[in-house]
Scaffold this motif. Structure first.
Motif, mmCIF file in Angstrom:
data_model
loop_
_atom_site.group_PDB
_atom_site.id
_atom_site.type_symbol
_atom_site.label_atom_id
_atom_site.label_comp_id
_atom_site.label_asym_id
_atom_site.label_seq_id
_atom_site.Cartn_x
_atom_site.Cartn_y
_atom_site.Cartn_z
ATOM 1 N N PHE B 32 0.832 -1.201 0.000
ATOM 2 C CA PHE B 32 0.000 0.000 0.000
ATOM 3 C C PHE B 32 0.872 1.258 0.000
ATOM 4 O O PHE B 32 0.605 2.224 -0.709
ATOM 5 N N SER B 106 -9.025 14.211 3.887
ATOM 6 C CA SER B 106 -8.846 12.828 3.473
ATOM 7 C C SER B 106 -7.823 12.086 4.327
ATOM 8 O O SER B 106 -7.631 10.891 4.179
ATOM 9 N N GLU B 109 -9.583 9.494 5.936
ATOM 10 C CA GLU B 109 -9.770 8.340 5.058
ATOM 11 C C GLU B 109 -8.531 7.464 5.037
ATOM 12 O O GLU B 109 -8.601 6.244 5.044
ATOM 13 N N MET B 110 -7.384 8.154 4.989
ATOM 14 C CA MET B 110 -6.127 7.422 4.961
ATOM 15 C C MET B 110 -5.961 6.566 6.226
ATOM 16 O O MET B 110 -5.570 5.413 6.162
ATOM 17 N N THR B 112 -8.302 5.441 8.071
ATOM 18 C CA THR B 112 -9.257 4.335 7.985
ATOM 19 C C THR B 112 -8.683 3.221 7.114
ATOM 20 O O THR B 112 -8.749 2.048 7.456
ATOM 21 N N ASP B 113 -8.081 3.632 5.985
ATOM 22 C CA ASP B 113 -7.485 2.633 5.083
ATOM 23 C C ASP B 113 -6.371 1.846 5.762
ATOM 24 O O ASP B 113 -6.335 0.618 5.695
ATOM 25 N N ILE B 114 -5.449 2.567 6.382
ATOM 26 C CA ILE B 114 -4.312 1.888 7.002
ATOM 27 C C ILE B 114 -4.770 0.976 8.140
ATOM 28 O O ILE B 114 -4.323 -0.157 8.273
ATOM 29 N N SER B 116 -7.613 -0.382 8.489
ATOM 30 C CA SER B 116 -8.348 -1.484 7.934
ATOM 31 C C SER B 116 -7.381 -2.548 7.397
ATOM 32 O O SER B 116 -7.589 -3.752 7.590
ATOM 33 N N ILE B 117 -6.308 -2.089 6.749
ATOM 34 C CA ILE B 117 -5.288 -3.024 6.270
ATOM 35 C C ILE B 117 -4.689 -3.771 7.461
ATOM 36 O O ILE B 117 -4.579 -4.999 7.462
#
Lengths: 121, 204
Positions: B32, B106, B109-110, B112-114, B116-117
């Motif tokens: 990622f 954002s 959002e980032m 949340t993405d990390i 979640s990963i």
């Protein structure tokens, strides 16, 4: 004649998983090491044919062990069994002379195909 | 892991399962972020959930922090809530690496993405090894100004009995990045986990 084999991993479970994943017919004499320094002590004082090596370990990690094996010209096959599965790590390990890079958790299927490929079983 | 009656063999087994799961999560994170992640053995500890706010107060009190929470549910009574804690300073470093502007909306959002990963890859890796499968609720991001983290943690950990702390420390090539993952689990989950570990240990 039994092949002298060293299993090096800081986890007892992981060491057992390696033993369990080998074929019953595999004629070997096993020794174990819980970190890289213990592994080197064995490798420097005895003839070892095959090493199963973990990477992330205390004291000295698997990369450190591979570097010494290469620098000192210790004659043995090394199969790395690692939780760190990044392609970059595989590349480093192979450049340092390992025979193969297996992703943890190890199982019969993964191990047998490598051992067959190199005529060890 | 010092508490709640895990034997040395059970502790070793859980640590190894967690190491493997963390390896999967690191690989995913590295892809990622398009960088190499130096993986350290995560230190784990099982504590009473009520101790969580006090344990993390020091590390996060003097800094802006963010907390991302995500519930998980599996078979055999395996369920809980995964929390990832960040110091915003660390999060900004990752934002920069990914080309986000600092303070950008954002960035949430980032995070949340990390998270979640980290959590879903990690927990799926864990579940695979214990022959379970998990589903997840949507992640929630809670951010806090300085000094507020313990009340966030109090509200979040209040409903749970135990907490499995997984101290994650990532060294990226030119950056260091630390965060903490906490798995909040109900009382009966500890007995379930011990039973599952014993079953694995019996196989070997």
């Amino acid at each position: 004649m039994a092949l002298p084999v060293l299993i090096c991993d800081d986890s007892l479970l992981a060491r057992k998983q390696v033993r369990k994943s080998l074929p019953e017919s595999f004629d070997a004499e096993f020794q174990t090491a819980g970190n890289g320094l213990e592994a080197l002590a064995i490798l420097r004082s005895q003839e070892i044919g095959l090493v199963f090596l973990d990477l992330t370990m205390p004291e000295l990690d698997g990369i450190g062990v591979l570097e010494v094996i290469k620098a000192e010209g210790i004659d043995c096959f090394v199969i790395v069994i690692s939780a760190d599965i990044q392609p970059e790590m595989k590349k480093r390990v192979m450049e340092l002379g390992a025979l193969a890079f297996i992703h943890k958790p190890v199982n019969e299927e993964k191990l047998h195909s490598i051992l067959k490929q190199y005529g060890l079983i | 892991m010092s508490t709640l009656g895990f034997s040395e063999e059970q502790r070793d087994c859980l640590q190894e399962i967690i190491n493997v799961a963390m390896g999967l999560a690191s690989d995913k994170l590295a892809r990622f972020l398009n960088t190499f992640v130096h993986l350290q053995v995560p230190s784990i500890a099982l504590v009473g959930a009520s101790h969580i706010p006090a344990e993390f107060e020091n590390r996060y009190q003097d800094t802006e922090a963010a907390l991302v929470s995500q519930g998980f549910f599996g078979n055999e009574g395996v369920r809980g809530e995964a929390i990832v804690l960040y110091q915003m300073e660390n999060a900004h470093k990752i934002s920069a690496l990914l080309g986000y502007e600092v303070g950008d909306v954002s960035e949430i959002e980032m995070l949340t993405d990390i998270s979640s990963i980290l959590t879903t890859t990690f927990l799926n890796g864990l579940a695979d090894q214990i022959e379970n499968s998990l589903s997840y609720s949507a992640p929630r991001v809670l951010s806090s100004a300085k000094g507020d983290i313990s009340s966030l943690l109090k509200n979040t950990s209040f409903h749970w009995e135990h907490a499995l702390k997984v101290d994650i420390s990532y060294q990226l090539i030119d950056h260091s990045f630390n965060c903490d993952m906490i798995l909040l689990i109900p009382g009966e989950a500890v007995t379930n986990i011990q039973r599952i570990l014993d079953r694995i240990l019996e196989e070997y």
